[in-house]
Enzyme design. Sequence first.
Site, PDB file in Angstrom:
ATOM      1  N   SER A   2      50.335  31.198  29.852  1.00 43.11           N
ATOM      2  CA  SER A   2      49.895  32.319  30.679  1.00 43.11           C
ATOM      3  C   SER A   2      51.053  33.298  30.781  1.00 43.11           C
ATOM      4  O   SER A   2      52.221  32.922  30.578  1.00 43.11           O
ATOM      5  CB  SER A   2      49.565  31.797  32.081  1.00 43.11           C
TER       6      SER A   2
ATOM      7  N   TYR B 268      50.272  26.671  40.213  1.00 47.29           N
ATOM      8  CA  TYR B 268      49.856  27.161  38.888  1.00 47.29           C
ATOM      9  C   TYR B 268      51.044  27.733  38.110  1.00 47.29           C
ATOM     10  O   TYR B 268      51.268  27.401  36.936  1.00 47.29           O
ATOM     11  CB  TYR B 268      48.762  28.216  39.070  1.00 47.29           C
TER      12      TYR B 268
HETATM   13  C1  BGC Z   1      45.317  33.311  35.519  1.00 45.37           C
HETATM   14  C2  BGC Z   1      44.332  34.400  35.934  1.00 45.37           C
HETATM   15  C3  BGC Z   1      45.065  35.718  36.100  1.00 45.37           C
HETATM   16  C4  BGC Z   1      45.941  36.031  34.895  1.00 45.37           C
HETATM   17  C5  BGC Z   1      46.797  37.274  35.119  1.00 45.37           C
HETATM   18  C6  BGC Z   1      46.059  33.775  34.292  1.00 45.37           C
HETATM   19  O1  BGC Z   1      46.928  32.779  33.845  1.00 45.37           O
HETATM   20  O2  BGC Z   1      44.602  32.109  35.276  1.00 45.37           O
HETATM   21  O3  BGC Z   1      43.705  34.032  37.147  1.00 45.37           O
HETATM   22  O4  BGC Z   1      44.100  36.764  36.243  1.00 45.37           O
HETATM   23  O5  BGC Z   1      46.785  34.951  34.622  1.00 45.37           O
HETATM   24  O6  BGC Z   1      47.438  37.271  36.356  1.00 45.37           O
END
Ligand code: BGC
Length: 267
Positions: free
Chosen positions: A152, A165
Amino acid sequence: MPYQPLTGQRALVTGANSGIGEGVAKCLGAAGAKVVVNYVTATDAAEAVVKEIVTNGGQAIAIKADVSKEAEVEAMFQQMFKEWGGIDILVNNAGLQRDAAFTEMTLEQWNFVLAVNLTGNFLCARAAARQMIKQGVTKISKAAGKIICMSSVHELIPWSGHVNYASSKGGMRMFMQSLAQELAPFKIRVNSIGPGAIATPINRPAWETPEALASLCKLIPYGRVGVPDDIGKVTVFLASDDADYIQGQTIMVDGGMTLFPEFAHGG
Ligand code: BGC
């Protein structure tokens, strides 16, 4: 002629029944790979992904397994090896959010996110790497295997209210790079993709109303939210021999979200 750089290769995509995983599974199928569509809930959705790949002339099967459970992961890989004899591409995609203000965050929310997002990567990559090492390099690809982790932008961008997260994705960066270093001598390529805001169920509140979408787009210099296909196409490239010299990298696919967009107007 369709671009099919993965013809005959055997792929497994975790969490492939929805969102980014679904898009990745379909793109890999269209690129010629046989695809295991892993899922843990919603059998119907997984079967629908399989059906679409098969209808478009590809091969796919759905296998249920919770990626955070060792026995289920092992059984899934054994089933795949029995069906297709091995694995060439693993896409460690399964991931989830359980958001909370830090002082309200429960141990369960912390553990659940780390278990799926990080331990799931470990268990699946270990099962795949053992088999890829056994197989070695064959005619099918220049590499003995390709492992792609779905990270991410939050492996770089801190994220208040999402400490569990962001920690899992920050961890994933070192997981991927250390693994890339360790497996390179076996000719196994390990890389990550760092999606930005891709419109999927995981972030629905961030894009479903015009107001939310406008506010989200302020964080995206390129001015649009991503779609699963944006990620699927890069996954096909990273898994293909066109990317044979890419090792231990995260490719951000984010419309510029990691470019500190607020600095376009200040600083
Ligand atoms: C998350 C999303 C978020 C995106 C940008 C991703 O890793 O799961 O919820 O919109 O990152 O912030």
